[in-house]
Design a protein around this motif. Sequence first.
Motif, PDB file in Angstrom:
ATOM      1  N   ARG A 198      38.142 -56.656 -46.765  1.00 23.43           N
ATOM      2  CA  ARG A 198      38.406 -55.215 -46.683  1.00 23.43           C
ATOM      3  C   ARG A 198      37.105 -54.433 -46.544  1.00 23.43           C
ATOM      4  O   ARG A 198      37.022 -53.463 -45.778  1.00 23.43           O
ATOM      5  N   GLN A 250      35.953 -54.837 -43.011  1.00 22.36           N
ATOM      6  CA  GLN A 250      36.781 -54.037 -42.108  1.00 22.36           C
ATOM      7  C   GLN A 250      36.411 -52.561 -42.178  1.00 22.36           C
ATOM      8  O   GLN A 250      36.339 -51.876 -41.157  1.00 22.36           O
ATOM      9  N   ARG A 251      36.163 -52.067 -43.402  1.00 21.70           N
ATOM     10  CA  ARG A 251      35.751 -50.666 -43.548  1.00 21.70           C
ATOM     11  C   ARG A 251      34.392 -50.425 -42.891  1.00 21.70           C
ATOM     12  O   ARG A 251      34.171 -49.394 -42.257  1.00 21.70           O
ATOM     13  N   LYS A 252      33.501 -51.384 -43.032  1.00 26.84           N
ATOM     14  CA  LYS A 252      32.155 -51.237 -42.469  1.00 26.84           C
ATOM     15  C   LYS A 252      32.186 -51.100 -40.952  1.00 26.84           C
ATOM     16  O   LYS A 252      31.473 -50.270 -40.374  1.00 26.84           O
ATOM     17  N   ASP A 292      41.558 -51.386 -42.706  1.00 21.94           N
ATOM     18  CA  ASP A 292      41.204 -52.268 -43.827  1.00 21.94           C
ATOM     19  C   ASP A 292      42.454 -52.724 -44.573  1.00 21.94           C
ATOM     20  O   ASP A 292      42.738 -52.306 -45.689  1.00 21.94           O
ATOM     21  N   ARG A 343      40.595 -47.260 -38.711  1.00 17.69           N
ATOM     22  CA  ARG A 343      41.129 -46.579 -39.889  1.00 17.69           C
ATOM     23  C   ARG A 343      41.154 -45.067 -39.663  1.00 17.69           C
ATOM     24  O   ARG A 343      42.113 -44.393 -40.053  1.00 17.69           O
ATOM     25  N   GLN A 355      44.827 -47.777 -52.483  1.00 20.39           N
ATOM     26  CA  GLN A 355      44.080 -46.528 -52.293  1.00 20.39           C
ATOM     27  C   GLN A 355      43.902 -45.792 -53.618  1.00 20.39           C
ATOM     28  O   GLN A 355      42.887 -45.136 -53.848  1.00 20.39           O
TER      29      GLN A 355
END
Length: 271
Positions: free
Chosen positions: A43, A46-48, A53, A76, A267
Amino acid sequence: MTQLLSNGSRGLAVRNLQAALRLDGYAIAVDGDFGDETEAVLRAYQRKVGLVDDGVAGPKTQAALKGFDTSRYLKRKDLQQAANRLGVPLASVMAVNQVESKGEGFAANGRPVILFERHVMHERLQANGFSEAEADALAVAVPAVVNRTPGGYLGGTAENQRLAAARMVHEESALESASWGLFQIMGYHWQRLGYQDVQHFADTMALSEAAQLDAFVSFIEADPALHKALKARNWKQFARIYNGPNYAKNLYDVKLARAYAQFAGEQEKAA
């Protein structure tokens, strides 16, 4: 075909994923066991890179790890923009994306994923000026692309060949008779969704998965009952409208509810 890896997966493919993440600078055990640690690291990766994510290593994430171009993939930020536009939590859009999308908006040949519907072609020919008798005559001449009954699917990139054959019969009707992109929006919705014509719709679907998501958001906005169900997180009603009367057979409402709960919980923890 790229193997889909998620929490609970084991084996060499997971080991290779962990090794790729380790090479990218993440402290992670390379043990072939996709557990909570691997999911958390995935995750973060993926965010990076800006991907969705979801903690699942599908073809997009694995392509990114290999250094391939991911510019046309859904990000995202695209989902967040869709959530803002629809007035719903990000978790709702992430759930719909996970359950209702095909996972990839583009085929191996780089063209948008499509499914050509020969029975819709029979209908669209008549909507575009052909008589019923003329449509029936074409169904006799080219039954693979004009027909009163559904079927004839070849799947994958071969659907582009069916579409090409249908375009030889009648360009506009053919484009209107295919479902397009991540969310398989039928071409005949082009006017309702605000496109200049069906060619404009098809060209837009070829731009990116973000453009395909935008069409899906427009589709929801154009149906007040569908939009209302999404806002209320009434997954049963949403699935009934979007997937049709057989929604319960395929557990679409259950899958949407579970996905929403998962993403909302994640979240909340991250907040």
